[in-house]
Design a protein around this motif. Sequence first.
Motif, PDB file in Angstrom:
ATOM      1  N   THR A  33      42.173  54.664  40.922  1.00  0.00           N
ATOM      2  CA  THR A  33      43.621  54.460  40.887  1.00  0.00           C
ATOM      3  C   THR A  33      43.950  52.980  40.740  1.00  0.00           C
ATOM      4  OG1 THR A  33      43.977  56.419  42.238  1.00  0.00           O
ATOM      5  CG2 THR A  33      45.790  54.829  42.140  1.00  0.00           C
ATOM      6  N   PHE A  34      43.255  52.140  41.490  1.00  0.00           N
ATOM      7  CA  PHE A  34      43.465  50.692  41.396  1.00  0.00           C
ATOM      8  C   PHE A  34      43.170  50.205  39.972  1.00  0.00           C
ATOM      9  CE2 PHE A  34      41.489  46.470  41.462  1.00  0.00           C
ATOM     10  CZ  PHE A  34      42.565  45.718  41.903  1.00  0.00           C
ATOM     11  N   GLY A  35      42.028  50.606  39.422  1.00  0.00           N
ATOM     12  CA  GLY A  35      41.659  50.186  38.070  1.00  0.00           C
ATOM     13  C   GLY A  35      42.664  50.642  37.037  1.00  0.00           C
ATOM     14  N   TYR A  36      43.099  51.884  37.151  1.00  0.00           N
ATOM     15  CA  TYR A  36      44.081  52.421  36.213  1.00  0.00           C
ATOM     16  C   TYR A  36      45.406  51.658  36.313  1.00  0.00           C
ATOM     17  CZ  TYR A  36      47.441  55.523  34.041  1.00  0.00           C
ATOM     18  OH  TYR A  36      48.443  56.018  33.255  1.00  0.00           O
ATOM     19  N   LYS A  37      45.874  51.440  37.536  1.00  0.00           N
ATOM     20  CA  LYS A  37      47.160  50.743  37.723  1.00  0.00           C
ATOM     21  C   LYS A  37      47.100  49.313  37.199  1.00  0.00           C
ATOM     22  CE  LYS A  37      49.613  53.833  40.036  1.00  0.00           C
ATOM     23  NZ  LYS A  37      50.884  54.334  39.589  1.00  0.00           N
ATOM     24  N   MET A  38      45.979  48.635  37.429  1.00  0.00           N
ATOM     25  CA  MET A  38      45.835  47.261  36.942  1.00  0.00           C
ATOM     26  C   MET A  38      45.823  47.234  35.407  1.00  0.00           C
ATOM     27  SD  MET A  38      45.819  45.255  39.548  1.00  0.00           S
ATOM     28  CE  MET A  38      44.985  43.737  39.178  1.00  0.00           C
ATOM     29  N   ALA A  39      45.099  48.168  34.796  1.00  0.00           N
ATOM     30  CA  ALA A  39      45.061  48.236  33.333  1.00  0.00           C
ATOM     31  C   ALA A  39      46.441  48.571  32.783  1.00  0.00           C
ATOM     32  CB  ALA A  39      44.035  49.260  32.873  1.00  0.00           C
ATOM     33  N   ALA A  40      47.132  49.508  33.414  1.00  0.00           N
ATOM     34  CA  ALA A  40      48.473  49.895  32.966  1.00  0.00           C
ATOM     35  C   ALA A  40      49.468  48.755  33.123  1.00  0.00           C
ATOM     36  CB  ALA A  40      48.955  51.123  33.734  1.00  0.00           C
ATOM     37  N   ALA A  41      49.217  47.865  34.091  1.00  0.00           N
ATOM     38  CA  ALA A  41      50.101  46.719  34.316  1.00  0.00           C
ATOM     39  C   ALA A  41      49.831  45.596  33.318  1.00  0.00           C
ATOM     40  CB  ALA A  41      49.947  46.202  35.742  1.00  0.00           C
ATOM     41  N   GLY A  42      48.791  45.766  32.506  1.00  0.00           N
ATOM     42  CA  GLY A  42      48.524  44.770  31.475  1.00  0.00           C
ATOM     43  C   GLY A  42      47.424  43.774  31.802  1.00  0.00           C
ATOM     44  N   VAL A  43      46.689  43.995  32.874  1.00  0.00           N
ATOM     45  CA  VAL A  43      45.576  43.101  33.188  1.00  0.00           C
ATOM     46  C   VAL A  43      44.531  43.253  32.085  1.00  0.00           C
ATOM     47  CG1 VAL A  43      43.714  42.608  34.830  1.00  0.00           C
ATOM     48  CG2 VAL A  43      45.988  43.207  35.664  1.00  0.00           C
ATOM     49  N   ALA A  44      44.097  42.158  31.528  1.00  0.00           N
ATOM     50  CA  ALA A  44      43.118  42.191  30.443  1.00  0.00           C
ATOM     51  C   ALA A  44      41.826  42.834  30.931  1.00  0.00           C
ATOM     52  CB  ALA A  44      42.844  40.776  29.944  1.00  0.00           C
ATOM     53  N   LEU A  45      41.239  43.674  30.090  1.00  0.00           N
ATOM     54  CA  LEU A  45      40.036  44.404  30.484  1.00  0.00           C
ATOM     55  C   LEU A  45      38.867  43.490  30.885  1.00  0.00           C
ATOM     56  CD1 LEU A  45      40.054  47.479  28.100  1.00  0.00           C
ATOM     57  CD2 LEU A  45      40.772  47.333  30.483  1.00  0.00           C
ATOM     58  N   PRO A  46      38.645  42.346  30.220  1.00  0.00           N
ATOM     59  CA  PRO A  46      37.566  41.472  30.697  1.00  0.00           C
ATOM     60  C   PRO A  46      37.804  40.959  32.121  1.00  0.00           C
ATOM     61  CG  PRO A  46      38.112  40.920  28.444  1.00  0.00           C
ATOM     62  CD  PRO A  46      39.167  41.891  28.927  1.00  0.00           C
ATOM     63  N   ILE A  47      39.058  40.722  32.472  1.00  0.00           N
ATOM     64  CA  ILE A  47      39.376  40.283  33.836  1.00  0.00           C
ATOM     65  C   ILE A  47      39.182  41.440  34.810  1.00  0.00           C
ATOM     66  CG2 ILE A  47      41.252  39.500  35.346  1.00  0.00           C
ATOM     67  CD1 ILE A  47      42.305  37.934  32.880  1.00  0.00           C
ATOM     68  N   LEU A  48      39.659  42.620  34.433  1.00  0.00           N
ATOM     69  CA  LEU A  48      39.491  43.797  35.278  1.00  0.00           C
ATOM     70  C   LEU A  48      38.007  44.117  35.469  1.00  0.00           C
ATOM     71  CD1 LEU A  48      40.911  45.963  36.896  1.00  0.00           C
ATOM     72  CD2 LEU A  48      41.118  47.318  34.800  1.00  0.00           C
ATOM     73  N   LYS A  49      37.217  43.899  34.435  1.00  0.00           N
ATOM     74  CA  LYS A  49      35.766  44.087  34.516  1.00  0.00           C
ATOM     75  C   LYS A  49      35.179  43.226  35.629  1.00  0.00           C
ATOM     76  CE  LYS A  49      31.636  42.926  31.840  1.00  0.00           C
ATOM     77  NZ  LYS A  49      31.275  41.710  32.544  1.00  0.00           N
ATOM     78  N   GLU A  50      35.613  41.983  35.707  1.00  0.00           N
ATOM     79  CA  GLU A  50      35.115  41.067  36.741  1.00  0.00           C
ATOM     80  C   GLU A  50      35.600  41.490  38.130  1.00  0.00           C
ATOM     81  OE1 GLU A  50      32.841  38.658  36.305  1.00  0.00           O
ATOM     82  OE2 GLU A  50      32.758  39.361  34.234  1.00  0.00           O
ATOM     83  N   ILE A  51      36.862  41.867  38.229  1.00  0.00           N
ATOM     84  CA  ILE A  51      37.419  42.281  39.523  1.00  0.00           C
ATOM     85  C   ILE A  51      36.664  43.496  40.061  1.00  0.00           C
ATOM     86  CG2 ILE A  51      39.453  43.277  40.663  1.00  0.00           C
ATOM     87  CD1 ILE A  51      41.172  41.580  38.740  1.00  0.00           C
TER      88      ILE A  51
END
Length: 78
Positions: A33-51
Amino acid sequence: QWRELLRPLKKAIPKFTANHKGTGTSWHLLRHTFGYKMAAAGVALPILKEILGHKDIATTMIYARVSPDVWYDEIGKA
């Protein structure tokens, strides 16, 4: 700065996991859910990958699924 975004999540974790005890999915569901919400909010996938600590961007791309409303919004912008 993303640590500030996690602050409300840290408060919600105990209640969430208590409500999902015994299902075997509570942490995974919360993480997804966290990953989906962050991606939907526009967080760049390379940044989300690191998080999320993924080694491969393909794993992070699982979280890039979007709702039909987002598809229609993007098509309308074109």
